[in-house]
Enzyme design. Structure first.
Site, short mmCIF file in Angstrom:
data_model
loop_
_atom_site.label_atom_id
_atom_site.label_comp_id
_atom_site.label_asym_id
_atom_site.label_seq_id
_atom_site.Cartn_x
_atom_site.Cartn_y
_atom_site.Cartn_z
N THR A 1 -1.05 10.69 20.35
CA THR A 1 -0.58 12.08 20.47
C THR A 1 -1.53 12.93 21.30
OG1 THR A 1 0.35 11.80 18.28
CG2 THR A 1 0.20 14.05 19.10
N GLU B 1 5.47 -0.10 11.27
CA GLU B 1 4.92 1.24 11.01
C GLU B 1 5.90 2.07 10.19
OE1 GLU B 1 3.75 2.46 14.95
OE2 GLU B 1 2.23 0.88 15.03
N GLN C 1 8.09 22.18 -9.39
CA GLN C 1 8.80 23.25 -10.10
C GLN C 1 8.68 23.07 -11.62
OE1 GLN C 1 10.05 25.85 -8.65
NE2 GLN C 1 11.17 26.80 -10.34
C1 LIG Z 1 -2.18 14.64 9.61
C2 LIG Z 1 -1.72 14.03 10.88
C3 LIG Z 1 -2.26 12.79 11.27
C4 LIG Z 1 -1.86 12.22 12.48
N1 LIG Z 1 -2.47 11.05 12.90
C5 LIG Z 1 -2.22 10.60 14.16
C6 LIG Z 1 -2.97 9.50 14.70
O1 LIG Z 1 -3.83 8.90 14.03
N2 LIG Z 1 -2.71 9.12 15.97
C7 LIG Z 1 -1.77 9.73 16.74
O2 LIG Z 1 -1.61 9.33 17.87
N3 LIG Z 1 -1.05 10.77 16.26
C8 LIG Z 1 -1.26 11.22 15.00
N4 LIG Z 1 -0.56 12.28 14.50
C9 LIG Z 1 0.44 12.92 15.35
C10 LIG Z 1 1.86 12.68 14.90
O3 LIG Z 1 2.24 11.39 15.22
C11 LIG Z 1 2.69 13.75 15.62
O4 LIG Z 1 2.40 14.97 14.98
C12 LIG Z 1 4.17 13.45 15.61
O5 LIG Z 1 4.45 12.33 16.43
C13 LIG Z 1 4.96 14.65 16.11
O6 LIG Z 1 4.49 15.10 17.35
P1 LIG Z 1 4.11 16.64 17.57
O7 LIG Z 1 3.24 17.06 16.45
O8 LIG Z 1 3.63 16.80 18.95
O9 LIG Z 1 5.47 17.41 17.39
P2 LIG Z 1 6.63 17.57 18.51
O10 LIG Z 1 6.82 16.29 19.23
O11 LIG Z 1 6.34 18.79 19.32
O12 LIG Z 1 7.88 17.81 17.58
C14 LIG Z 1 8.05 19.06 16.88
C15 LIG Z 1 9.35 18.99 16.15
O13 LIG Z 1 10.41 18.86 17.09
C16 LIG Z 1 11.49 18.18 16.48
N5 LIG Z 1 11.85 17.00 17.30
C17 LIG Z 1 11.04 16.05 17.79
N6 LIG Z 1 11.73 15.11 18.43
C18 LIG Z 1 13.02 15.47 18.37
C19 LIG Z 1 14.23 14.88 18.85
N7 LIG Z 1 14.22 13.71 19.53
N8 LIG Z 1 15.39 15.53 18.59
C20 LIG Z 1 15.41 16.72 17.91
N9 LIG Z 1 14.29 17.30 17.43
C21 LIG Z 1 13.13 16.70 17.66
C22 LIG Z 1 11.02 17.74 15.11
O14 LIG Z 1 11.44 18.68 14.13
C23 LIG Z 1 9.51 17.78 15.24
O15 LIG Z 1 8.84 17.92 14.00
C24 LIG Z 1 -0.89 12.86 13.28
C25 LIG Z 1 -0.33 14.06 12.86
C26 LIG Z 1 -0.74 14.66 11.68
C27 LIG Z 1 -0.13 15.98 11.29
#
Ligand SMILES: Cc1cc2nc3c(=O)[nH]c(=O)nc-3n(C[C@H](O)[C@H](O)[C@H](O)COP(=O)(O)OP(=O)(O)OC[C@H]3O[C@@H](n4cnc5c(N)ncnc54)[C@H](O)[C@@H]3O)c2cc1C
Length: 393
Positions: free
Chosen positions: A127, A243, A337
């Site tokens: 990410t 995964e 709750q």
């Molecule tokens: C605590 C934590 C640990 C993590 N650990 C890791 C790690 O070790 N390595 C790593 O690489 N990443 C890690 N991540 C990242 C995680 O994989 C991403 O947060 C996740 O893939 C979502 O990407 P984003 O946060 O950029 O949200 P975005 O991609 O910006 O998405 C935001 C929202 O858009 C909506 N959305 C997304 N795709 C679609 C779609 N196709 N159609 C319609 N709506 C959609 C969903 O509601 C989503 O929640 C971690 C995240 C957290 C919070």
């Protein structure tokens, strides 16, 4: 209760060992680690000594030589205990398989044995600030210069990012080739140009360290390429089924635990001259949650069986991940709750489980990404659209 049939007596002995380890080495300290925002390195070494890391890695590479049933026991027991700090599943069942499946003999011999002993802790960096669900938009590059790759870019939300000695990093080796230009790199975290940023403060999973990582002209030898150049996406996709199954197994175990804590609580709590358990509302809520989670337990076990035979369909794994993590969120909310104000207090496991559960519908592929995958499989005419490849973490 429908009996579980996938585990043997030998597995249950292993489960006892895992439970004892969690009781002695994790539960008494988890609150302290939540405040620190990370778990100590010493814990990883203790887990390694007890044989709890890399349980499905072949013995020739230092692992226990087990299979996904051993992994499932580790994942279930950690989830049941609310032990979201030590991310053994990420280390052993998400990152280790990349090395096992795509590593050269040299890479496997170098990294897997110290991963199994806990001397080396790993993380996976996919990410970026502007690309999470849509990994093809990643901007981090690893460009070949002679016998080296030079890495520039940034990753965010990386679990174990502050602790890790080694990263499996997704980078663009050919920035013009889109998804076909992505490769996986092994990056040691003592290389010049690598920097860790802030400890990101989260609303849950607080004992897990979550980092920003920066790469400024980080040079790695060409031999650090993991798998084939330009096939990073294909490699990522082959791991997604496991995964998603991991997230399924975690979600079901966490939901069962929350229902169990709530049964104990409502059986003691008195109000209006009776126990909270005596109210029809309490019984109905518990009955609804139990029925839903029971069905998902059967689903999860069947998915584990199929996965052991290499037959778990990625779309079915996406459906299981989506439905079990959505249920986990509902169960957390409804159980909290029933705890009333006590459920809102951090000292109660249900409060922590509520906060931790929020993550599971975002990470490991957001619910919407799972819906897209499932929807396209049901509607063949839409299959030509680019399939989403998200971080499986
Ligand atoms: C605590 C934590 C640990 C993590 N650990 C890791 C790690 O070790 N390595 C790593 O690489 N990443 C890690 N991540 C990242 C995680 O994989 C991403 O947060 C996740 O893939 C979502 O990407 P984003 O946060 O950029 O949200 P975005 O991609 O910006 O998405 C935001 C929202 O858009 C909506 N959305 C997304 N795709 C679609 C779609 N196709 N159609 C319609 N709506 C959609 C969903 O509601 C989503 O929640 C971690 C995240 C957290 C919070």
């Amino acid at each position: 209760m429908i009996p579980r049939t996938i585990f043997s007596a030998e597995h249950e002995l292993f489960r006892d060992t895992v439970r004892r380890f969690i009781e002695a080495e994790i539960k008494p300290h988890h609150g302290k680690w939540e405040k620190a925002g990370e778990t100590p390195r010493e814990l990883w070494r203790k887990a390694g000594e007890t044989g709890l890391l890399c349980v499905a890695v072949p013995e020739e590479y230092g692992g226990m030589g087990g299979n996904f049933l051993h992994s499932a026991i580790m994942i279930e027991e950690m989830a049941r205990a609310g032990a979201t700090g030590p991310t053994f599943y990420l280390h052993s069942d998400i990152v280790a398989p990349y090395l096992v499946d795509f590593g050269t003999q040299e890479q496997k011999r170098k990294w897997l044995p110290p991963m199994a002993t806990g001397e080396v802790v790993v993380a996976v960096g996919m990410t970026e600030p502007s690309s999470g669900s849509d990994l093809q938009g990643m901007a981090t590059t690893a460009l070949r210069q002679g016998d080296e790759y030079v890495i520039n870019g940034q990753k965010v939300f990386i679990t174990n990012g502050h602790t890790a000695d080694l990263l499996v990093l997704a980078c663009k080796t050919d920035p013009k080739a889109g998804g076909k230009g992505v490769s996986l790199m092994l990056v040691e975290t003592d290389r010049p140009g690598f920097q860790r940023g802030r400890h990101l403060e989260k609303i849950g999973c607080k004992a897990q360290d979550t980092a920003e990582l920066f790469f400024a002209d980080v040079r790695v030898p060409a031999s650090n390429l993991l798998g084939q150049e330009g096939r990073g996406f294909i490699h990522l996709m082959t791991q997604l089924t496991q995964e998603r199954l991991i997230q399924t197994v975690r979600a079901v175990a966490a939901s069962e635990a929350m229902i169990g804590w709530t049964i104990d609580y409502v059986s003691e709590r008195k109000m209006f001259g009776q126990k909270l358990a005596d109210f029809q509302n309490t019984q109905f809520k518990l009955a609804e949650m139990h029925a839903e989670v029971l069905a998902q337990r059967v689903l999860a076990d069947r998915c584990i069986e199929l996965h052991l035979d290499g037959k778990l369909d990625p779309v079915d794994a996406a459906a299981a991940k989506m439905s079990t993590t959505e249920t986990q969120g509902r169960v957390a909310d409804q159980c909290l709750q029933l705890f009333g104000g006590w459920g809102y207090m951090w000292e109660y496991p249900i409060a922590r489980a509520f906060a931790d559960a929020r993550m599971t519908r975002i990470g490991g592929g957001a619910t919407e990404v799972m819906k897209q995958i499932i929807g396209r499989s049901l509607l063949p005419a839409t299959r030509k659209q680019r399939p989403p490849v998200d971080s499986g973490v």
